[in-house]
Design a protein around this motif. Structure first.
Motif, short mmCIF file in Angstrom:
data_model
loop_
_atom_site.label_atom_id
_atom_site.label_comp_id
_atom_site.label_asym_id
_atom_site.label_seq_id
_atom_site.Cartn_x
_atom_site.Cartn_y
_atom_site.Cartn_z
N HIS A 240 0.84 -1.18 0.00
CA HIS A 240 0.00 0.00 0.00
C HIS A 240 0.88 1.24 0.00
N VAL A 241 0.60 2.16 -0.90
CA VAL A 241 1.32 3.43 -0.91
C VAL A 241 0.87 4.30 0.25
N PHE A 242 -0.43 4.22 0.58
CA PHE A 242 -1.00 5.04 1.65
C PHE A 242 -1.43 4.16 2.81
N ARG A 243 -0.89 4.43 3.98
CA ARG A 243 -1.32 3.72 5.18
C ARG A 243 -2.68 4.26 5.63
N PRO A 244 -3.56 3.41 6.13
CA PRO A 244 -4.89 3.88 6.52
C PRO A 244 -4.86 4.63 7.84
N ALA A 245 -5.90 5.40 8.06
CA ALA A 245 -6.08 6.05 9.36
C ALA A 245 -6.43 4.99 10.40
N PRO A 246 -6.02 5.19 11.66
CA PRO A 246 -6.37 4.21 12.69
C PRO A 246 -7.88 4.17 12.93
N GLU A 247 -8.36 3.02 13.32
CA GLU A 247 -9.79 2.88 13.64
C GLU A 247 -10.09 3.60 14.94
N THR A 248 -10.95 4.57 14.89
CA THR A 248 -11.34 5.33 16.07
C THR A 248 -12.73 5.89 15.86
N ASP A 249 -13.39 6.23 16.93
CA ASP A 249 -14.75 6.74 16.83
C ASP A 249 -14.76 8.16 16.28
N ARG A 250 -15.79 8.46 15.52
CA ARG A 250 -15.95 9.81 15.00
C ARG A 250 -16.29 10.78 16.12
N PRO A 251 -15.54 11.88 16.24
CA PRO A 251 -15.80 12.84 17.30
C PRO A 251 -17.18 13.48 17.16
N PRO A 252 -17.81 13.82 18.28
CA PRO A 252 -19.11 14.51 18.21
C PRO A 252 -18.99 15.82 17.44
N GLY A 253 -20.01 16.11 16.67
CA GLY A 253 -20.04 17.37 15.93
C GLY A 253 -19.51 17.27 14.52
N LEU A 254 -18.82 16.19 14.18
CA LEU A 254 -18.33 16.01 12.82
C LEU A 254 -19.31 15.15 12.03
N SER A 255 -19.65 15.58 10.84
CA SER A 255 -20.52 14.78 9.99
C SER A 255 -19.75 13.59 9.42
N SER A 256 -20.48 12.62 8.92
CA SER A 256 -19.82 11.45 8.32
C SER A 256 -19.00 11.87 7.10
N THR B 197 -13.96 22.82 14.47
CA THR B 197 -14.97 23.67 13.86
C THR B 197 -14.43 24.23 12.56
N ARG B 198 -15.32 24.54 11.65
CA ARG B 198 -14.93 24.98 10.32
C ARG B 198 -14.43 26.43 10.33
N ILE B 199 -13.51 26.71 9.43
CA ILE B 199 -13.03 28.07 9.24
C ILE B 199 -13.94 28.76 8.23
N ALA B 200 -14.70 29.72 8.72
CA ALA B 200 -15.64 30.46 7.88
C ALA B 200 -16.57 29.48 7.15
N THR B 201 -16.68 29.62 5.84
CA THR B 201 -17.59 28.77 5.06
C THR B 201 -16.90 27.57 4.44
N THR B 202 -15.62 27.38 4.73
CA THR B 202 -14.88 26.27 4.13
C THR B 202 -15.12 24.98 4.89
N ASP B 203 -14.67 23.88 4.33
CA ASP B 203 -14.70 22.59 5.03
C ASP B 203 -13.49 22.39 5.92
N THR B 204 -12.51 23.28 5.84
CA THR B 204 -11.28 23.15 6.61
C THR B 204 -11.54 23.46 8.08
N LEU B 205 -11.06 22.58 8.96
CA LEU B 205 -11.22 22.77 10.40
C LEU B 205 -10.03 23.56 10.96
N TRP B 206 -10.27 24.29 12.04
CA TRP B 206 -9.18 24.98 12.71
C TRP B 206 -8.09 24.01 13.15
N ALA B 207 -8.50 22.82 13.55
CA ALA B 207 -7.52 21.81 13.98
C ALA B 207 -6.56 21.46 12.84
#
Length: 525
Positions: free
Chosen positions: A395-411, A435-445
């Motif tokens: 695999h060129v890309f390793r997967p993200a670890p299995e973890t629960d979706r944080p509250p407040g984030l959509s699927s 939380t999203r930066i303005a109207t973008t999908d980008t999160l502050w995190a």
């Protein structure tokens, strides 16, 4: 990811491989080489993905154009690589519907195009196209010109964020032990056993000479500059492609729309991206200095608006509608500049200049295959040539670890985050507010994590490549710069004066290269 090692330290180590160029090809080569245990150094004279690899049309094509010109093998390879990325990096590489409207007396018609797609789907091993008769196409493309409309053919390929794709590869290479540096220029390359590369830190002016068994130049449009030091002829034809970004509400499309320009019949696209709509791309010889930011010209701007006005006459896309633009320079391998730019082949080519291997051309989709071919070409110069002749990583890309979706984030947000950050996802989530930066999908995190962990040297690195805020918010996000400083200052070493200089620098770059030319500026191709 440590991108701050002094060049003098880089010169102290005997490298198996030095890769020059931090775009998609160089990042892919570093990823494969590091996985195979080679002591690998990658240097990039600007920022990662600064060139073509952050300025493409964001499409992971399966090679339909190649198939139309009879290049079956290239299409097969591209289709397989597209499917591989869809499976390995969901959320980063995503399926994208395409629709080609068909008008009376316009080529290609639905029958010919349908036959081409039948073969395309056969290569992919699945049916991915259908015909939408008459006005059914308007369900997908509201506002499309109805006059002489016969219907539309819908098919499937994929899309991505090209700069984030490069950063994922760089993180993977870093995980496997590669050393990565941006803002380090290779000023001279010398053949030999070992070969040597003179490195210059563009931030400090410090220079040093590093040595390696194999040097690979993956510098795209800059390929000729290094190869001419080795006595090679010029082979690169730089071609500029430009795009316009408008609000989605202004030009709403639910898929990528393939359209034939009314002036010259060139195929162009209007497609959804990051909650916006993009119009592009042009295809012109680029005469400017490659070290300067490429910019959209007034003729290009008008050419793209003509496309929008012709096919969407009721949507009134005007200069005031444009949120941002971007222009990129494609490194096309060519020896005959009499050929029209759009007719040039996009195939890659590899040269072996006695231990300095160069590569240019090719597609975003096939970066892995190009990397494998480059390493195979350079294998005789390595201590153990068989290391790079065996199978590549599973695999060129390793997967993200299995973890629960944080509250407040959509699927949908969760899916995107897992694809964008893979194994780094837990650190990203803990870096700042979800939380999203303005109207973008980008999160502050995301912004804070990138500022502290992804080799950001300048504000444009952060707002134009690590994230796309500068192309999604009005005036490049000017009204949010103070909030961005407040959020990111704790993880960066910039002083208040540094922040002031960086904001001014960024806004100058945005206005000159990511918006529109002045109406009174001289135009030209």
């Amino acid at each position: 990811m440590n991108t701050a090692l002094p060049v003098t330290q880089l010169a102290e180590k005997q490298w198996d491989l030095i890769v020059i160029g931090g775009g998609i090809t160089g990042a892919g080569i570093a990823r494969i080489a590091a996985d195979r245990g080679l002591a690998t150094l990658l240097v990039e004279q600007q920022d990662f993905a600064w060139g073509t690899s952050s300025r493409s049309s964001k499409m992971v094509h399966g090679g339909l154009r190649y198939l139309g010109s009879g290049q079956y093998r290239l299409t097969r390879d591209a289709v397989r690589e597209r499917q591989r990325m869809l499976e390995e990096a969901p959320g980063l590489v995503e399926p994208l519907h395409y629709i080609m409207p068909h008008y009376q007396r316009q080529f290609p018609g639905p029958r010919i195009f349908g036959l081409l797609l039948w073969l395309y789907d056969k290569i992919a091993g699945r049916r991915n196209h259908d015909f939408l008769p008459g006005d059914r196409v308007l369900d997908w493309i509201p506002g499309l010109r109805r006059e002489r409309l016969k219907g539309g053919t819908r098919f499937a390929d994929a899309g991505t964020d090209d700069a984030r794709l490069v950063l994922r590869l760089i993180h993977e290479a870093d995980t496997d032990g590669a050393t990565i540096r941006n803002y380090v220029r290779a000023t001279h390359v010398r053949q030999g056993a070992p070969a040597s590369v003179t490195l210059e830190d563009r931030e400090t002016g410090e220079t040093a000479t590093a040595r390696a068994r194999l040097v690979v130049s993956a510098t795209g449009a800059w390929t000729d500059a290094l190869r001419q030091h080795l006595g090679a002829d010029r082979t690169i034809r730089p071609l500029r492609g430009s795009h316009l970004v408008v609000p989605f509400w202004r030009l709403p499309v639910a898929s990528s729309v393939t359209l034939m320009h009314p002036e010259d019949g060139r195929a162009m696209f209007i497609f959804p991206w990051e909650g916006m709509t993009v119009i592009g791309t042009t295809d012109l010889d680029h005469e400017g200095d490659l070290n300067d930011e490429p910019v959209v010209t007034e003729p290009e701007y008008r050419y793209m608006l003509t496309l929008a006005d012709h096919y969407f006459p009721d949507h009134q896309v005007t200069r005031d509608s444009i949120v941002a633009s971007w222009s990129g320079v494609r490194p096309v391998v060519s020896t005959n500049h009499d050929v029209a730019p759009s007719d040039e082949s996009r195939e890659h080519e590899i040269w072996d200049d006695s231990g300095v291997v160069s590569v240019a051309g090719g597609k975003l989709t096939t970066f892995r295959l190009i990397a494998e071919e480059v390493l195979a070409t350079g294998a005789p110069y390595l201590a153990d040539p068989e290391v790079v002749r065996g199978p590549g990583p599973d695999h060129v890309f390793r997967p993200a670890p299995e973890t629960d979706r944080p509250p407040g984030l959509s699927s949908r947000q969760w899916h995107r985050l897992k694809g964008y950050y893979g194994p780094d996802l837990p650190d990203v989530l803990s870096a700042g507010p979800l939380t999203r930066i303005a109207t973008t999908d980008t999160l502050w995190a995301e912004l804070v994590w990138a500022a502290g962990h992804e080799g950001v040297r300048h504000l444009d690195d952060l707002l134009l490549r690590r994230t796309r805020i500068g192309m999604l918010l009005p005036e490049g996000g000017r009204d949010w710069l103070d909030a961005i400083e407040t959020a990111c200052a704790p993880v960066m070493t910039w002083s208040a004066d540094d922040w002031g200089r960086e904001k001014a620098r960024y806004l100058t770059i945005w206005r000159q290269a990511y918006y529109l030319p002045r109406e009174d500026a001289e135009s030209g191709a």
